[in-house]
Design a protein around this motif. Structure first.
Motif, mmCIF file in Angstrom:
data_model
loop_
_atom_site.group_PDB
_atom_site.id
_atom_site.type_symbol
_atom_site.label_atom_id
_atom_site.label_comp_id
_atom_site.label_asym_id
_atom_site.label_seq_id
_atom_site.Cartn_x
_atom_site.Cartn_y
_atom_site.Cartn_z
ATOM 1 N N LEU A 144 0.834 -1.209 0.000
ATOM 2 C CA LEU A 144 0.000 0.000 0.000
ATOM 3 C C LEU A 144 0.864 1.251 0.000
ATOM 4 N N LEU A 147 2.439 1.536 -3.534
ATOM 5 C CA LEU A 147 1.466 1.976 -4.535
ATOM 6 C C LEU A 147 1.198 3.472 -4.417
ATOM 7 N N ALA A 148 1.109 3.970 -3.201
ATOM 8 C CA ALA A 148 0.908 5.409 -3.009
ATOM 9 C C ALA A 148 2.093 6.192 -3.553
ATOM 10 N N HIS A 151 2.027 6.082 -7.387
ATOM 11 C CA HIS A 151 1.024 6.980 -7.942
ATOM 12 C C HIS A 151 1.500 8.427 -7.913
ATOM 13 N N THR A 172 -8.427 -2.639 -1.898
ATOM 14 C CA THR A 172 -7.589 -1.444 -1.972
ATOM 15 C C THR A 172 -6.555 -1.571 -3.090
ATOM 16 N N TYR A 173 -5.995 -2.769 -3.254
ATOM 17 C CA TYR A 173 -5.082 -2.981 -4.376
ATOM 18 C C TYR A 173 -5.793 -2.740 -5.704
ATOM 19 N N GLU A 175 -8.369 -0.764 -6.177
ATOM 20 C CA GLU A 175 -8.596 0.683 -6.299
ATOM 21 C C GLU A 175 -7.336 1.400 -6.784
ATOM 22 N N TRP A 176 -6.187 1.030 -6.235
ATOM 23 C CA TRP A 176 -4.936 1.621 -6.708
ATOM 24 C C TRP A 176 -4.663 1.233 -8.162
ATOM 25 N N SER A 177 -4.981 0.004 -8.507
ATOM 26 C CA SER A 177 -4.758 -0.448 -9.882
ATOM 27 C C SER A 177 -5.554 0.393 -10.873
ATOM 28 N N LYS A 179 -6.222 3.475 -10.579
ATOM 29 C CA LYS A 179 -5.545 4.768 -10.695
ATOM 30 C C LYS A 179 -4.261 4.684 -11.515
ATOM 31 N N LEU A 180 -3.755 3.472 -11.671
ATOM 32 C CA LEU A 180 -2.451 3.298 -12.325
ATOM 33 C C LEU A 180 -2.562 2.671 -13.709
#
Length: 247
Positions: A144, A147-148, A151, A172-173, A175-177, A179-180
């Motif tokens: 996490l 990933l932050a 980003h 959460t992974y 959600e980050w994916s 964004k990326l």
């Protein structure tokens, strides 16, 4: 891919350990079929064999993807025409090798995130042995956090993301994916069946709750279109989810 903040826990309830040692007749047959498919369609080579051997010798849990699953990841990356791949959960680098081999040598790049410094060091050795150290990068620490930080770098979007880390944080992974990645990117989430326990809506198991939350996000998010497939084989009763980013 151990029970740490960025790596996968052990086998799901009701699944095998991946050693093929189960006395269950059904599991024995599943393993035989997987071995047949693997030998025929995803044969081992020195780099892959050495990765499994060194991972076992180092005491890593036997939770790497099966050879046929590695080949599927490889084919998905090639079908996708991926040039940039993000992997969340490295373990010893077995799935990393399958994915990285799908990348173009001239401009491909795979970034993999691993919580354990020891696992990352072993994976780096395995990737170098496979001749993939120039197109792969390993970052260590809680996924996490990684990933932050990633980003914040505003990177070029990834074409494919493979999520195979601790299941508690699957949503959460995912959600980050989102964004990326970009419209058209592919996201694969491993180990979503949990030996069938994924159907238990009242479970207190955080791994199952995290997995269900990720699946529910795939179902409800307007920018995702996906499905999930249950499988049986060398790794027992499990499965994966695949989602395409729409916008």
């Amino acid at each position: 891919m151990n029970p740490s903040p960025s790596t996968s826990p052990g086998p799901a309830p009701g699944s095998s350990t991946g050693t093929g040692s189960s006395t269950d007749p059904a599991q024995h047959l599943w393993t035989e079929v997987d071995d047949y498919f693997g030998d025929l369609l995803a044969p081992a080579d020195p780099a892959l064999t050495a990765t499994l051997r060194t991972s076992e010798s180092a005491g890593l849990p036997p939770i790497n993807v099966a050879p046929t699953q590695g080949k599927l990841l490889h084919l998905l990356a090639r079908i996708q025409g991926a040039r940039r791949i993000l992997e969340i959960g490295t373990l010893g680098g077995y799935s990393t090798i399958w994915l990285a081999r799908a990348l173009p040598a001239e401009d491909g790049h795979l970034l993999t995130l691993e919580y354990s410094q020891e696992h990352a060091a072993l994976a780096a050795t395995n990737l170098a042995r496979a001749g993939l150290d120039k197109i792969t990068e390993i970052r260590t620490g809680p996924a996490l956090d990684s990933l932050a930080a990633l980003h914040a770098e505003n990177p070029t979007p990834f074409d494919l993301v493979f999520i195979d880390a601790d299941k508690v944080n699957n949503r959460t992974y995912l959600e980050w994916s989102l964004k990326l990645t970009r419209p058209g990117s592919l996201i694969v989430v491993d180990n979503v069946v949990r030996g069938g326990a994924v159907v238990d809506a009242d479970t207190d198991d955080p791994a199952i709750r995290g997995t269900r939350a990720a699946l529910e996000l795939i179902a409800s998010h307007p920018d995702l279109d996906g499905t999930a497939v249950q499988t049986v084989g060398l790794k027992g009763h499990d499965g994966f989810a695949v989602a395409r980013v729409l916008g």
